[in-house]
Design a protein around this motif. Structure first.
Motif, PDB file in Angstrom:
ATOM      1  N   GLY A 345       0.825  -1.205   0.000  1.00 46.91           N
ATOM      2  CA  GLY A 345       0.000   0.000   0.000  1.00 46.91           C
ATOM      3  C   GLY A 345       0.859   1.254   0.000  1.00 46.91           C
ATOM      4  N   PRO A 346       0.263   2.383   0.365  1.00 41.40           N
ATOM      5  CA  PRO A 346       1.010   3.653   0.403  1.00 41.40           C
ATOM      6  C   PRO A 346       2.250   3.538   1.289  1.00 41.40           C
ATOM      7  N   GLY A 347       3.373   3.957   0.734  1.00 43.24           N
ATOM      8  CA  GLY A 347       4.620   3.933   1.494  1.00 43.24           C
ATOM      9  C   GLY A 347       5.271   2.569   1.612  1.00 43.24           C
ATOM     10  N   ARG A 348       4.652   1.531   1.029  1.00 45.73           N
ATOM     11  CA  ARG A 348       5.214   0.180   1.093  1.00 45.73           C
ATOM     12  C   ARG A 348       5.559  -0.282  -0.320  1.00 45.73           C
ATOM     13  N   ALA A 349       6.749  -0.814  -0.480  1.00 42.21           N
ATOM     14  CA  ALA A 349       7.184  -1.280  -1.791  1.00 42.21           C
ATOM     15  C   ALA A 349       6.275  -2.407  -2.280  1.00 42.21           C
ATOM     16  N   PRO A 350       5.826  -2.342  -3.522  1.00 47.88           N
ATOM     17  CA  PRO A 350       4.889  -3.358  -4.020  1.00 47.88           C
ATOM     18  C   PRO A 350       5.598  -4.609  -4.544  1.00 47.88           C
ATOM     19  N   ILE A 351       4.900  -5.735  -4.418  1.00 49.64           N
ATOM     20  CA  ILE A 351       5.260  -6.948  -5.134  1.00 49.64           C
ATOM     21  C   ILE A 351       4.013  -7.411  -5.869  1.00 49.64           C
ATOM     22  N   LEU A 352       4.148  -7.547  -7.171  1.00 49.35           N
ATOM     23  CA  LEU A 352       3.043  -7.950  -8.034  1.00 49.35           C
ATOM     24  C   LEU A 352       3.304  -9.366  -8.506  1.00 49.35           C
ATOM     25  N   SER A 353       2.380 -10.277  -8.227  1.00 50.01           N
ATOM     26  CA  SER A 353       2.545 -11.683  -8.593  1.00 50.01           C
ATOM     27  C   SER A 353       1.547 -12.061  -9.670  1.00 50.01           C
ATOM     28  N   ALA A 354       2.031 -12.781 -10.675  1.00 50.65           N
ATOM     29  CA  ALA A 354       1.189 -13.250 -11.767  1.00 50.65           C
ATOM     30  C   ALA A 354       0.825 -14.709 -11.527  1.00 50.65           C
ATOM     31  N   PHE A 355      -0.455 -15.008 -11.595  1.00 53.02           N
ATOM     32  CA  PHE A 355      -0.949 -16.372 -11.442  1.00 53.02           C
ATOM     33  C   PHE A 355      -1.577 -16.808 -12.757  1.00 53.02           C
ATOM     34  N   GLY A 356      -1.152 -17.961 -13.265  1.00 55.62           N
ATOM     35  CA  GLY A 356      -1.734 -18.494 -14.488  1.00 55.62           C
ATOM     36  C   GLY A 356      -1.137 -17.879 -15.735  1.00 55.62           C
ATOM     37  N   GLY A 357      -1.914 -17.938 -16.802  1.00 56.72           N
ATOM     38  CA  GLY A 357      -1.456 -17.441 -18.088  1.00 56.72           C
ATOM     39  C   GLY A 357      -0.954 -18.562 -18.973  1.00 56.72           C
ATOM     40  N   LYS A 358      -0.638 -18.216 -20.208  1.00 55.38           N
ATOM     41  CA  LYS A 358      -0.118 -19.197 -21.151  1.00 55.38           C
ATOM     42  C   LYS A 358       0.785 -18.490 -22.140  1.00 55.38           C
ATOM     43  N   LEU A 359       1.520 -19.274 -22.908  1.00 59.92           N
ATOM     44  CA  LEU A 359       2.510 -18.735 -23.841  1.00 59.92           C
ATOM     45  C   LEU A 359       1.905 -17.668 -24.742  1.00 59.92           C
ATOM     46  N   THR A 360       0.718 -17.931 -25.267  1.00 63.83           N
ATOM     47  CA  THR A 360       0.104 -17.037 -26.249  1.00 63.83           C
ATOM     48  C   THR A 360      -0.102 -15.627 -25.721  1.00 63.83           C
ATOM     49  N   THR A 361      -0.486 -15.505 -24.459  1.00 64.73           N
ATOM     50  CA  THR A 361      -0.891 -14.202 -23.935  1.00 64.73           C
ATOM     51  C   THR A 361       0.193 -13.529 -23.100  1.00 64.73           C
ATOM     52  N   TYR A 362       1.447 -13.940 -23.281  1.00 63.96           N
ATOM     53  CA  TYR A 362       2.513 -13.374 -22.442  1.00 63.96           C
ATOM     54  C   TYR A 362       2.630 -11.865 -22.613  1.00 63.96           C
ATOM     55  N   ARG A 363       2.451 -11.370 -23.830  1.00 60.51           N
ATOM     56  CA  ARG A 363       2.671  -9.941 -24.084  1.00 60.51           C
ATOM     57  C   ARG A 363       1.566  -9.101 -23.458  1.00 60.51           C
ATOM     58  N   THR A 364       0.318  -9.575 -23.554  1.00 62.63           N
ATOM     59  CA  THR A 364      -0.778  -8.836 -22.935  1.00 62.63           C
ATOM     60  C   THR A 364      -0.708  -8.958 -21.413  1.00 62.63           C
ATOM     61  N   LEU A 365      -0.243 -10.082 -20.905  1.00 67.72           N
ATOM     62  CA  LEU A 365      -0.008 -10.191 -19.464  1.00 67.72           C
ATOM     63  C   LEU A 365       1.010  -9.151 -19.019  1.00 67.72           C
ATOM     64  N   SER A 366       2.066  -8.981 -19.798  1.00 68.21           N
ATOM     65  CA  SER A 366       3.094  -7.989 -19.459  1.00 68.21           C
ATOM     66  C   SER A 366       2.509  -6.585 -19.414  1.00 68.21           C
ATOM     67  N   GLU A 367       1.685  -6.251 -20.404  1.00 63.81           N
ATOM     68  CA  GLU A 367       1.059  -4.932 -20.410  1.00 63.81           C
ATOM     69  C   GLU A 367       0.144  -4.754 -19.202  1.00 63.81           C
ATOM     70  N   ALA A 368      -0.623  -5.805 -18.892  1.00 61.92           N
ATOM     71  CA  ALA A 368      -1.533  -5.709 -17.754  1.00 61.92           C
ATOM     72  C   ALA A 368      -0.768  -5.585 -16.440  1.00 61.92           C
ATOM     73  N   ALA A 369       0.357  -6.282 -16.335  1.00 66.41           N
ATOM     74  CA  ALA A 369       1.165  -6.195 -15.119  1.00 66.41           C
ATOM     75  C   ALA A 369       1.679  -4.773 -14.915  1.00 66.41           C
ATOM     76  N   LEU A 370       2.207  -4.174 -15.960  1.00 67.71           N
ATOM     77  CA  LEU A 370       2.760  -2.823 -15.822  1.00 67.71           C
ATOM     78  C   LEU A 370       1.661  -1.797 -15.594  1.00 67.71           C
ATOM     79  N   ALA A 371       0.463  -2.061 -16.111  1.00 67.83           N
ATOM     80  CA  ALA A 371      -0.649  -1.155 -15.830  1.00 67.83           C
ATOM     81  C   ALA A 371      -0.954  -1.113 -14.336  1.00 67.83           C
ATOM     82  N   ARG A 372      -0.751  -2.250 -13.657  1.00 70.49           N
ATOM     83  CA  ARG A 372      -0.989  -2.287 -12.215  1.00 70.49           C
ATOM     84  C   ARG A 372       0.067  -1.507 -11.441  1.00 70.49           C
ATOM     85  N   LEU A 373       1.214  -1.242 -12.083  1.00 77.11           N
ATOM     86  CA  LEU A 373       2.311  -0.559 -11.393  1.00 77.11           C
ATOM     87  C   LEU A 373       2.403   0.923 -11.742  1.00 77.11           C
TER      88      LEU A 373
END
Length: 500
Positions: A345-373
């Motif tokens: 949360g505020p003032g605390r360093a984040p760790i974002l964990s990805a659960f699931g996914g597959k080879l095909t959607t790796y690029r969109t997963l990457s975009e979605a991960a960075l959107a969270r950051l």
């Protein structure tokens, strides 16, 4: 502490390599740490497809299928040396699904993703078409559609190489031993294969450890998670090919799975996959005799050629870390979609964990991960990878065959099989690999088959290869064609020419 970076990515499979590439291209400083070789786990043991997931339509995962179908076109443009459309003949078995349901599913498959380079579906009469020559007479109808074949391990590698050339530090064989929060950043302890350690500061962590995602959260970062993964083992076998043509087949199994029978190199067939709940260490996964029998029984029920375990020339198995969305579902029904968990949360360093996914959607997963950051890095750039070629993929019009004609004209002394190998593995970078060579003698000693010293040194110098397995089964597939004695000779050469 040896320095501070914006992002530490833990896990060098396809998702980790994709996140690292995307992040550094947006202006973040990035370190990617992988405890083994890049793509050594799940990401090099797939069915070699960038595909929409035809079967997922039965589970109403329309968003996932649409996203995956769109990504087929993206990968064809980004890496034409690694990816190409493959025609698949889905043999209709009335006992499994009615023909109208398959036709409806393929209609959706054709139209959900906005096809550009990929042909549409058509019906096939197996009792009249050459594709039916090897199929048992009981099966008379089929549908031909296309997905995209890809070299999965090299797709991982090229994402990592692009990340590195854009400024990321890529550290294969480097384990993140621990990570502790110190206010608004993390201090992680990284341990190299030789046992040396370093402390690294990171403003955020992305956990893309795949089957080890929970281990990284709990044992490395000391974070409790409400999400879980289910490990599912998928195995493939390789046999000699028994049909002519560059098409593959899709078979409906009695348990409603789809089994893919793919052309593999010039005269081999790659068959899979199974779907079995897995317990134990992902590192220990291996093909079971029951899986071999399962696949062969399905093959023999559809094809006139009868195969036995003695016909299996090679096999591999991988563990897929699927997001556990419903513990009551069977392994085949567990979603292939991905989700995230963000701790911090505020003032605390984040760790974002990805659960699931597959080879095909790796690029969109990457975009979605960075959107969270974005809240952590409000100044970082926007998405960019949808139109950017991967290393070696910068061919005019993404036309591999047109580019290859020019490549072979530049190196006319290369035997055609060797020229195509270099072109398919390295794309436009094959010219750099061959720079200064004027004949076969300039490629160095032949280590077996098409494998020469010059390529081996490229793999060491440019692609982080350190073992014979890295070279023979991930960076390339030379190992499939070499004898045990030849593989041992490669291992001896590697031991004499690398520094651990």
């Amino acid at each position: 502490m040896t320095g501070m970076v914006d992002l530490l990515v833990i896990g060098g499979g396809i998702n980790g390599a994709g996140v690292a590439r995307d992040a550094v291209g947006r202006g973040l400083s990035v370190v990617l740490a992988e405890k083994d070789d890049l793509g050594q786990g799940t990401s090099s043991r797939s069915g070699k497809y960038i595909h929409g997931g035809l079967r997922y339509l039965e589970y109403y995962e329309f968003r996932l299928v649409r996203e995956a179908l769109i990504e087929r076109e993206v990968v064809l443009e980004a890496a034409p040396q690694l990816a190409w459309p493959i025609r698949l003949v889905l043999v209709h078995s009335p006992e499994q699904r009615p023909r109208w349901l398959i036709r409806l599913g393929l209609f959706l498959y054709d139209h959900l993703g906005g096809r550009k380079r990929i042909p549409g579906t058509r019906a096939v009469r197996l009792d009249r078409a050459p594709e039916g020559d090897v199929v048992r007479d009981a099966y008379t109808h089929a549908f031909a559609y296309h997905d995209v074949w890809v070299d999965d391990a090299r797709l991982v590698l090229l994402n990592a190489r692009d990340a590195a050339r854009r400024g990321a530090e890529v550290l294969p064989r480097t384990r993140v031993v621990s990570a502790r929060r110190e206010g608004d950043h993390w201090v992680a302890v990284l341990q190299a294969q030789d046992g040396t350690t370093r402390d690294l500061g990171a403003r955020a962590i992305v956990n893309t450890a795949g089957p080890w995602v929970e281990e990284v959260l709990g044992n490395v970062a000391g974070v409790n998670s409400s999400k879980r993964i289910r490990l599912v083992k998928g195995s493939h076998i390789v046999t000699r090919r028994w049909w002519k043509g560059d098409h593959g087949y899709v078979l409906q199994a009695p348990d409603r799975r789809l089994i893919f029978v793919n052309p593999y190199f010039d005269d081999l067939a790659l068959i899979g996959t199974t779907d079995i709940p897995f317990e134990g260490r992902p590192e220990d996964v291996a093909v079971g005799r029951d899986e071999v029998d399962y696949l062969l029984n399905i093959l023999n029920s559809y094809f006139k050629t009868a195969l036995t375990p003695a016909d299996v020339e090679w096999a591999y198995s991988g563990v897929r870390p699927l997001f556990d969305d419903d513990a009551a579902k069977g392994a085949s029904a567990v979603t292939r979609d991905y989700t995230f968990e963000l701790d911090g949360g505020p003032g605390r360093a984040p760790i974002l964990s990805a659960f699931g996914g597959k080879l095909t959607t790796y690029r969109t997963l990457s975009e979605a991960a960075l959107a969270r950051l974005v809240p952590r890095f409000p100044g970082m750039g926007g998405p960019w990878t949808a139109t950017a070629p991967l290393p070696g993929g910068d061919m005019p019009g993404a036309d591999f065959e047109a580019w290859f004609a020019g490549f072979h004209a530049r190196w006319p002394w290369l035997p055609l099989p060797l020229a195509r190998h270099y072109a398919r593995c390295y794309g436009t970078e094959a010219d750099a690999l061959l720079a200064g060579a004027g004949g076969i003698g300039d490629l160095g000693a032949c280590l077996g088959g098409l494998f020469h010293e010059r390529e081996a040194r490229w793999l060491i110098d440019q692609e982080w290869a350190r073992t014979a397995e890295d070279m023979l089964f991930r960076r390339t597939k030379h190992g499939v064609f070499l004898s045990p004695a030849e593989r041992d000779r490669v291992a001896d050469w590697v031991a004499a020419n690398t520094v651990a």
